[in-house]
Design a protein around this motif. Structure first.
Motif, PDB file in Angstrom:
ATOM      1  N   ASP A  40      34.102 119.682  59.677  1.00 40.99           N
ATOM      2  CA  ASP A  40      34.776 118.184  59.742  1.00 40.99           C
ATOM      3  C   ASP A  40      35.696 118.152  60.767  1.00 40.99           C
ATOM      4  N   LEU A  43      34.050 118.125  64.109  1.00 41.20           N
ATOM      5  CA  LEU A  43      33.277 116.923  64.477  1.00 41.20           C
ATOM      6  C   LEU A  43      34.517 115.838  64.719  1.00 41.20           C
ATOM      7  N   ASP A 203      24.543 117.355  60.828  1.00 42.14           N
ATOM      8  CA  ASP A 203      25.680 116.731  61.565  1.00 42.14           C
ATOM      9  C   ASP A 203      25.442 116.422  63.068  1.00 42.14           C
ATOM     10  N   LYS A 206      24.780 112.702  63.201  1.00 41.43           N
ATOM     11  CA  LYS A 206      26.036 112.001  62.719  1.00 41.43           C
ATOM     12  C   LYS A 206      26.876 111.863  64.341  1.00 41.43           C
ATOM     13  N   TYR A 207      26.906 112.875  64.974  1.00 37.22           N
ATOM     14  CA  TYR A 207      27.338 112.917  66.447  1.00 37.22           C
ATOM     15  C   TYR A 207      27.004 112.042  67.366  1.00 37.22           C
ATOM     16  N   ARG A 210      27.611 108.269  66.478  1.00 34.82           N
ATOM     17  CA  ARG A 210      28.829 108.313  67.032  1.00 34.82           C
ATOM     18  C   ARG A 210      29.053 107.992  68.591  1.00 34.82           C
TER      19      ARG A 210
END
Length: 252
Positions: A40, A43, A203, A206-207, A210
């Protein structure tokens, strides 16, 4: 004549169902809760991948041969990868593993899970390992990079070494470039190819959301094969598969 495509792929958690480095960390080292905090923090930009990854692996007390034996018993292959590999081989499509893992582990698992016949066909660009008796540590391919292995740099190195000139727009010199990945180690490669395959629920997605990076989801390599063959045979396009509505196709 260039191949119709070139596939760059992460290894751990992408070609394999489990991430071998996470497996070692969670089961032999610091454990999942501490690793999750570090992930986390990566990220969120609080720590770079290289330093966090080294902390994870340094927490594993077992010898390197012990680690390899444990992984051979527990790491499984993506169920669609063998079919994907055979298709690529039949079409002379290179598969290049671009990994933040360690080369001896990848080679051993590749031979065990796919077969020794795959070793000459699949190039591996990765970190390595330094072993001193029972002690070992990861040896980074790009130690000055915050990623440890700068996957974007490796992709560019491969393309340059094989004569693919970005300034040459001729049909014979423009294979479609694909990248397959799942996690934080793939962040540096996320923008380097025509289409990024990002694993569902991981993950990397998610990146991408974003940072507004175009991608398409996959669950396994059968998904990747179906989309890739549709693009290659012209029955579909990269634009139709992207899950980012602001996507603009790149040409290499």
């Amino acid at each position: 004549m260039a191949p119709p495509a070139i596939v760059f792929t992460d290894w751990d958690g992408t070609v394999t169902l489990q991430d071998s480095n996470d497996y070692l960390t969670d089961n032999l080292g610091m454990g999942y809760p501490k690793r999750k905090i570090l992930n986390d923090d990566i990220l969120d930009g609080k720590i770079n991948f290289r330093d966090a990854f080294k902390d994870m692996l340094d927490s594993v007390p077992n010898s390197f041969p012990e680690c390899v034996e444990i992984l051979l018993k527990n790491i499984k292959l993506d169920p669609g990868f063998k079919k994907f590999y055979q298709y690529c081989k039949s079409k002379d499509i290179p598969i290049i593993v671009v990994s933040s893992g360690m080369k001896p582990i990848i080679y051993t698992l590749l031979e065990s899970l796919v077969g020794s016949e795959s070793l000459p066909d699949i190039e591996i660009m990765s970190n390595d390992v330094r072993i001193d008796g029972d002690n070992w540590e990861i040896f980074f391919k790009d130690p000055d990079s915050p990623f440890g292995h700068d996957k974007a740099k490796s992709i560019k190195e491969y393309l340059k070494a094989h004569g693919y000139d970005d300034n040459d727009d001729s049909e014979n010199n423009t294979p479609k470039l694909f990248y397959c990945g799942d996690g934080v180690s793939d962040l540096s490669a996320a923008k380097e190819t025509n289409l990024l395959f990002a694993k569902h629920g991981k993950d990397l997605i998610k990146y991408c959301i974003r940072e507004n990076i175009p991608y398409t989801e996959f669950n396994d390599f059968e998904d990747i094969l179906n989309k890739m063959t549709a693009i290659i045979d012209g029955s579909s396009t990269i634009e139709k598969f992207t899950e980012n509505p602001t996507f603009e196709a790149t040409t290499k």
